[in-house]
Design an enzyme around this catalytic site. Structure first.
Site, PDB file in Angstrom:
ATOM      1  N   ARG A   1     -49.528 -29.462 117.474  1.00 43.32           N
ATOM      2  CA  ARG A   1     -49.743 -30.534 118.440  1.00 43.32           C
ATOM      3  C   ARG A   1     -50.382 -31.775 117.798  1.00 43.32           C
ATOM      4  NH1 ARG A   1     -52.534 -32.352 123.314  1.00 43.32           N
ATOM      5  NH2 ARG A   1     -50.896 -33.392 124.497  1.00 43.32           N
ATOM      6  N   SER A   2     -50.881 -31.633 116.593  1.00 37.95           N
ATOM      7  CA  SER A   2     -51.590 -32.728 115.949  1.00 37.95           C
ATOM      8  C   SER A   2     -50.629 -33.710 115.282  1.00 37.95           C
ATOM      9  CB  SER A   2     -52.564 -32.168 114.900  1.00 37.95           C
ATOM     10  OG  SER A   2     -52.939 -33.165 113.975  1.00 37.95           O
ATOM     11  N   PRO A   3     -50.572 -34.962 115.737  1.00 36.15           N
ATOM     12  CA  PRO A   3     -49.690 -35.932 115.077  1.00 36.15           C
ATOM     13  C   PRO A   3     -50.098 -36.171 113.628  1.00 36.15           C
ATOM     14  CG  PRO A   3     -51.142 -37.037 116.626  1.00 36.15           C
ATOM     15  CD  PRO A   3     -51.301 -35.576 116.856  1.00 36.15           C
TER      16      PRO A   3
ATOM     17  N   SER B   1     -51.387 -33.956 111.671  1.00 32.85           N
ATOM     18  CA  SER B   1     -50.885 -32.817 110.908  1.00 32.85           C
ATOM     19  C   SER B   1     -49.444 -33.071 110.485  1.00 32.85           C
ATOM     20  CB  SER B   1     -50.970 -31.527 111.745  1.00 32.85           C
ATOM     21  OG  SER B   1     -52.295 -31.058 111.846  1.00 32.85           O
TER      22      SER B   1
END
Length: 215
Positions: free
Chosen positions: A12-14, A16
């Site tokens: 979910r982490s952009p 990442s």
């Protein structure tokens, strides 16, 4: 001697997503083995995180992630659908989450096979690179195939061993915190955490001090 590092990472982490392709390229060009260890995003671990943040946090983050993608020439589109079901206006996280548990468990199943970096990169390119309805059709199967994996095999394992995979994912989070951080993406090399997509060159600099060599 091949060096090794752990990359703690979330679907979910952009940020990442904005880091993983560059870390994958580093592992392909240099003698470094990067083991991606997926964790559940803050929306799962701390559902009230978004409600507690400053009102400007979300708008700034949206602006910044697009800017970082443009700066590095990384394809970037809003996830369709978002891996986390969330009310954008109220920031409330829905109780029913049909995507993130499967995705994270798939990532951990890939980690068991030593292919989580490739698998998560391929899937992230779908989610954050602009593929519409990435969860339907052959999108995920194609991503698994490009990583040298079989999606049906992974899904069967996720169905059969969900509890064991969740235990492993929880241990990833514990390992991240023991290493000295809590967020993603964080690369841990030789016991030292490097948090954020903007620490890749610094991590590479530290690796070079420890003998990092081109392949």
């Amino acid at each position: 001697m091949t060096l090794s590092a752990d990359l703690f990472w979330s679907f979910r982490s952009p940020y990442s997503y904005l880091a993983i392709g560059r870390y994958r390229a580093l592992s392909a060009s240099h003698d470094i083995a990067i083991n991606l260890r997926p964790v559940y995003p803050l929306a799962i671990r701390q559902p009230d995180f978004f409600e507690r943040n400053h009102p400007n946090w979300l708008s700034y983050t949206m602006r910044d992630m697009i800017r970082v993608a443009q700066f590095h020439g990384i394809p970037f589109g809003p996830p369709r659908p978002d891996p986390i079901v969330q009310n954008v206006m109220t920031r409330e996280i829905a109780a029913d989450q049909p995507y993130i548990y499967r995705l994270t468990r798939l990532g951990q199943a890939a980690s068991r096979r030593g292919k989580s970096l490739a698998f998560c990169d391929e899937v992230a390119q779908l989610i954050w690179g602009g593929a519409e309805n990435w969860h339907l059709g052959d999108h995920l199967a194609g991503a698994a195939r490009r990583a040298g994996l079989d999606l049906a095999e992974l899904d069967a394992e996720v169905e059969r061993e969900a509890e064991a995979l969740d235990t492993e994912i929880a241990s990833n989070q514990v390992a991240l915190e023991i290493a000295g951080h809590w967020g993603v993406p964080t690369l841990v090399f030789d016991g030292e955490p490097f948090f954020g997509q903007d620490r890749i060159e610094m991590a590479k600099w530290r690796m070079a001090q420890k003998g990092l060599k081109p392949r």
